[in-house]
Write an enzyme that holds these catalytic residues in place. Structure first.
Site, PDB file in Angstrom:
ATOM      1  N   HIS A  31       0.839  -1.209   0.000  1.00 49.46           N
ATOM      2  CA  HIS A  31       0.000   0.000   0.000  1.00 49.46           C
ATOM      3  C   HIS A  31       0.866   1.248   0.000  1.00 49.46           C
ATOM      4  O   HIS A  31       2.051   1.216   0.311  1.00 49.46           O
ATOM      5  CB  HIS A  31      -0.921   0.019   1.227  1.00 49.46           C
ATOM      6  CG  HIS A  31      -0.182   0.161   2.534  1.00 49.46           C
ATOM      7  ND1 HIS A  31       0.519  -0.879   3.111  1.00 49.46           N
ATOM      8  CD2 HIS A  31      -0.011   1.224   3.358  1.00 49.46           C
ATOM      9  CE1 HIS A  31       1.078  -0.468   4.232  1.00 49.46           C
ATOM     10  NE2 HIS A  31       0.787   0.822   4.419  1.00 49.46           N
ATOM     11  N   ASP A  59       0.342   5.058   1.974  1.00 47.99           N
ATOM     12  CA  ASP A  59      -0.483   5.465   3.103  1.00 47.99           C
ATOM     13  C   ASP A  59      -1.617   6.401   2.660  1.00 47.99           C
ATOM     14  O   ASP A  59      -1.400   7.380   1.927  1.00 47.99           O
ATOM     15  CB  ASP A  59       0.370   6.166   4.167  1.00 47.99           C
ATOM     16  CG  ASP A  59       1.318   5.187   4.856  1.00 47.99           C
ATOM     17  OD1 ASP A  59       0.977   3.990   4.946  1.00 47.99           O
ATOM     18  OD2 ASP A  59       2.398   5.625   5.303  1.00 47.99           O
ATOM     19  N   HIS A  96       4.679   0.372   0.185  1.00 50.30           N
ATOM     20  CA  HIS A  96       5.419  -0.396   1.187  1.00 50.30           C
ATOM     21  C   HIS A  96       4.526  -1.472   1.780  1.00 50.30           C
ATOM     22  O   HIS A  96       3.299  -1.433   1.617  1.00 50.30           O
ATOM     23  CB  HIS A  96       5.973   0.514   2.292  1.00 50.30           C
ATOM     24  CG  HIS A  96       4.931   1.329   3.004  1.00 50.30           C
ATOM     25  ND1 HIS A  96       4.434   2.507   2.487  1.00 50.30           N
ATOM     26  CD2 HIS A  96       4.280   1.139   4.179  1.00 50.30           C
ATOM     27  CE1 HIS A  96       3.538   3.016   3.319  1.00 50.30           C
ATOM     28  NE2 HIS A  96       3.413   2.195   4.363  1.00 50.30           N
ATOM     29  N   ARG A 108       4.911   6.645  13.849  1.00 49.25           N
ATOM     30  CA  ARG A 108       4.833   7.237  12.508  1.00 49.25           C
ATOM     31  C   ARG A 108       4.209   8.629  12.545  1.00 49.25           C
ATOM     32  O   ARG A 108       3.159   8.812  13.159  1.00 49.25           O
ATOM     33  CB  ARG A 108       3.989   6.356  11.586  1.00 49.25           C
ATOM     34  CG  ARG A 108       4.014   6.829  10.127  1.00 49.25           C
ATOM     35  CD  ARG A 108       3.135   5.964   9.242  1.00 49.25           C
ATOM     36  NE  ARG A 108       1.865   6.593   8.977  1.00 49.25           N
ATOM     37  CZ  ARG A 108       0.793   5.959   8.517  1.00 49.25           C
ATOM     38  NH1 ARG A 108       0.828   4.660   8.293  1.00 49.25           N
ATOM     39  NH2 ARG A 108      -0.326   6.619   8.297  1.00 49.25           N
TER      40      ARG A 108
HETATM   41  C1  OGA Z   1       3.382   2.256   8.077  1.00 46.44           C
HETATM   42  C2  OGA Z   1       3.490   0.827   7.688  1.00 46.44           C
HETATM   43  C3  OGA Z   1       4.846  -1.146   7.950  1.00 46.44           C
HETATM   44  C4  OGA Z   1       5.729  -1.729   9.004  1.00 46.44           C
HETATM   45  O1  OGA Z   1       4.025   2.630   9.073  1.00 46.44           O
HETATM   46  O2  OGA Z   1       2.694   3.017   7.387  1.00 46.44           O
HETATM   47  O3  OGA Z   1       2.797   0.398   6.800  1.00 46.44           O
HETATM   48  O4  OGA Z   1       6.577  -2.570   8.632  1.00 46.44           O
HETATM   49  N1  OGA Z   1       4.408   0.128   8.357  1.00 46.44           N
HETATM   50  O5  OGA Z   1       5.576  -1.376  10.178  1.00 46.44           O
HETATM   51 MN    MN Z   2       1.762   2.191   5.768  1.00 47.36          MN
END
Ligand code: OGA
Ligand code: MN
Length: 287
Positions: free
Chosen positions: A108, A110, A263, A278
């Site tokens: 995806h 974000d 990601h 985040r």
């Molecule tokens: C995010 C995500 C993936 C992870 O922080 O947006 O998708 O590996 N993280 O924590």
């Molecule tokens: Mn993410």
């Protein structure tokens, strides 16, 4: 100060896609010349890795704010009560937030389900398992550039539908730690439409802008045909040559350009703690 005088280093890690930024302490206020160098590197590389950081919540927010206003996520139960700009991805839960064990375990970008998806996210690792729990990143400039001409011509003017509610509610039914979105929260995330191919607003480069997480159909195309086209594009996007695997160490901060990357999280042994913070920088309407 001349750029040449700066200690700060920018070292490409995987072709042009990723760079590690060295000799910088993100906890300290940064002058405009240093920030400009980081900002240039961000546009050049899409993913920046900063190792060995030690950031308070305030410092993480302050550095993130240099890039723009911060997003407050719809799923409030993952936000720090004192700092709703920080979304906590912790399998243990932290400071009054709900644990997440399956967050982002699918490809995806974000929050593409909003009319103005984020510019980027800054993910800071507090605690990581000894192995596993890597994050994979896909280069969506490369995904577009490597399509054959016929496919490019077919998709260049298409629009896609992005949606949050279905995926979220499905995961909420399977996960006791994930409260269902309320009707009010669902009303914050109606379907939105974005171009399948967007032009990055700062680099002017073309990007394939569909993702498995939130892109559910193509406008004006029968559902099965739209899904089949999307499946092909998703598969094409994540071929190994376009993907970087980040192996986390505590103290890493990774910033990705959410406009031109995807990601996904990977598995790890849940007996170990994994805790990340985040922040998410607001972006503009894709065009
Ligand atoms: C995010 C995500 C993936 C992870 O922080 O947006 O998708 O590996 N993280 O924590
Ligand atoms: Mn993410």
């Amino acid at each position: 100060m001349e750029v040449e005088d700066m200690k700060l280093s920018i070292t490409p890690v995987q072709g042009r896609f990723v760079a590690e930024v060295g000799s910088v302490d993100l906890s300290q206020p940064m002058d405009d010349a240093h920030f400009a160098r980081i900002h240039d590197a961000f546009l050049e590389h899409s993913i920046l890795v900063f190792r060995g950081q030690r950031l308070s919540n305030e410092q993480h927010i302050a550095f993130s704010r240099r890039f723009g206003e911060l997003e407050i996520h719809t799923a409030r139960h993952w936000l720090l009560p004192e700092h709703p700009e920080i979304l906590v991805l912790s399998n243990r839960g932290e400071e009054g937030t709900r644990p997440i064990v399956n967050g982002g375990a699918y490809w995806h970008s974000d929050i593409t389900y909003k009319a103005k998806p984020p510019l980027g996210s800054l993910l800071y690792a507090l605690e990581v398992p000894p192995e596993g729990g890597d994050t994979l990143y896909a280069d969506m400039y490369a995904a577009y550039a490597s399509l054959d001409d016929e496919t490019k011509a077919r998709i260049d003017d298409l629009q896609a539908i992005h949606r949050y509610g279905d995926r979220y509610q499905l995961m909420a039914r399977e996960d006791k730690d994930r409260p269902a979105l309320t009707p009010e929260q669902l009303a914050e995330v109606p379907d939105v439409v974005h171009p399948v191919v967007r032009t990055h607003p700062e680099t002017g480069r073309k990007v394939l802008f569909v993702n498995e997480g939130f892109t559910v159909g193509i406008v004006g195309m029968p559902e099965a045909e739209g899904k089949a086209l999307l499946e092909r594009l998703f598969e094409h996007s994540v071929q190994p040559g376009h993907v970087y695997r980040h192996r986390w160490q505590a103290g890493d901060l990774v910033m990705w350009d959410n406009r031109c990357t995807m990601h996904r999280a990977t598995e790890y042994d849940l007996r170990y703690a994994r805790a990340m913070h985040r922040t998410t920088v607001q972006g503009d309407r894709p065009a």
